[in-house]
Design a protein around this motif. Structure first.
Motif, short mmCIF file in Angstrom:
data_model
loop_
_atom_site.label_atom_id
_atom_site.label_comp_id
_atom_site.label_asym_id
_atom_site.label_seq_id
_atom_site.Cartn_x
_atom_site.Cartn_y
_atom_site.Cartn_z
N ILE A 176 0.84 -1.20 0.00
CA ILE A 176 0.00 0.00 0.00
C ILE A 176 0.88 1.26 0.00
N ALA A 177 1.91 1.28 0.83
CA ALA A 177 2.79 2.45 0.91
C ALA A 177 3.52 2.68 -0.41
N LEU A 178 4.02 1.62 -1.03
CA LEU A 178 4.73 1.77 -2.30
C LEU A 178 3.80 2.23 -3.41
N THR A 179 2.58 1.73 -3.43
CA THR A 179 1.62 2.14 -4.44
C THR A 179 1.25 3.62 -4.27
N LEU A 180 1.00 4.04 -3.05
CA LEU A 180 0.70 5.44 -2.81
C LEU A 180 1.88 6.34 -3.16
N ASP A 181 3.08 5.87 -2.88
CA ASP A 181 4.28 6.64 -3.19
C ASP A 181 4.41 6.86 -4.69
N ASN A 182 4.11 5.85 -5.48
CA ASN A 182 4.22 5.97 -6.93
C ASN A 182 3.22 6.98 -7.50
N PHE A 183 2.09 7.16 -6.86
CA PHE A 183 1.10 8.11 -7.35
C PHE A 183 1.27 9.50 -6.73
N LEU A 184 1.60 9.55 -5.46
CA LEU A 184 1.66 10.84 -4.77
C LEU A 184 2.93 11.63 -5.07
N ARG A 185 4.06 10.95 -5.25
CA ARG A 185 5.32 11.66 -5.48
C ARG A 185 5.26 12.56 -6.71
N PRO A 186 4.83 12.08 -7.89
CA PRO A 186 4.76 13.00 -9.03
C PRO A 186 3.76 14.14 -8.83
N ILE A 187 2.66 13.87 -8.16
CA ILE A 187 1.66 14.92 -7.93
C ILE A 187 2.23 15.99 -7.00
N LEU A 188 2.91 15.58 -5.93
CA LEU A 188 3.48 16.56 -5.00
C LEU A 188 4.64 17.32 -5.62
N ILE A 189 5.44 16.65 -6.45
CA ILE A 189 6.51 17.36 -7.14
C ILE A 189 5.92 18.38 -8.09
N LYS A 190 4.83 18.04 -8.76
CA LYS A 190 4.16 18.94 -9.69
C LYS A 190 3.63 20.17 -8.95
N LYS A 191 3.09 19.99 -7.76
CA LYS A 191 2.59 21.13 -7.00
C LYS A 191 3.72 22.03 -6.51
N GLY A 192 4.87 21.44 -6.20
CA GLY A 192 6.01 22.21 -5.69
C GLY A 192 6.71 23.01 -6.78
N ALA A 193 6.62 22.55 -8.01
CA ALA A 193 7.30 23.23 -9.11
C ALA A 193 6.34 23.32 -10.28
#
Length: 86
Positions: free
Chosen positions: A19-36
């Motif tokens: 579950i953690a790895l799956t969420l990481d694969n989806f959330l990381r690009p979204i959070l990077i997109k919001k930061g930059a």
């Protein structure tokens, strides 16, 4: 954990890890997109290219290098536009 401890604890750890790895694969690009303010495809290309070029540390170096290059390119293009000159 399956060999030395209770199998129930090992299964719980396995499920939570998936579950953690799956969420990481989806959330990381979204959070990077919001930061930059970068295209998502550029970020994903940076992650994959950095991983191929630099290994594990490339996951962090790839998007950073591409983000800096993309930002500098946009600033250079905007500098040359005639509407910006005083």
């Amino acid at each position: 954990m399956f060999l030395y401890r209770d199998a129930t604890l090992a299964i719980i750890l396995l499920v939570l890890s998936v579950i953690a790895l799956t969420l990481d694969n989806f959330l990381r690009p979204i959070l990077i997109k919001k930061g930059a303010d970068l295209p998502l495809l550029l970020i994903l290309a940076g992650v994959i290219g950095g991983l191929i070029a630099f290994g594990l540390i490339g996951i962090f170096l790839g998007p950073t290098i591409l983000a800096v290059g993309y930002t500098l390119l946009r600033a250079w293009i905007a500098e040359g536009e005639p509407g910006d000159a005083p």
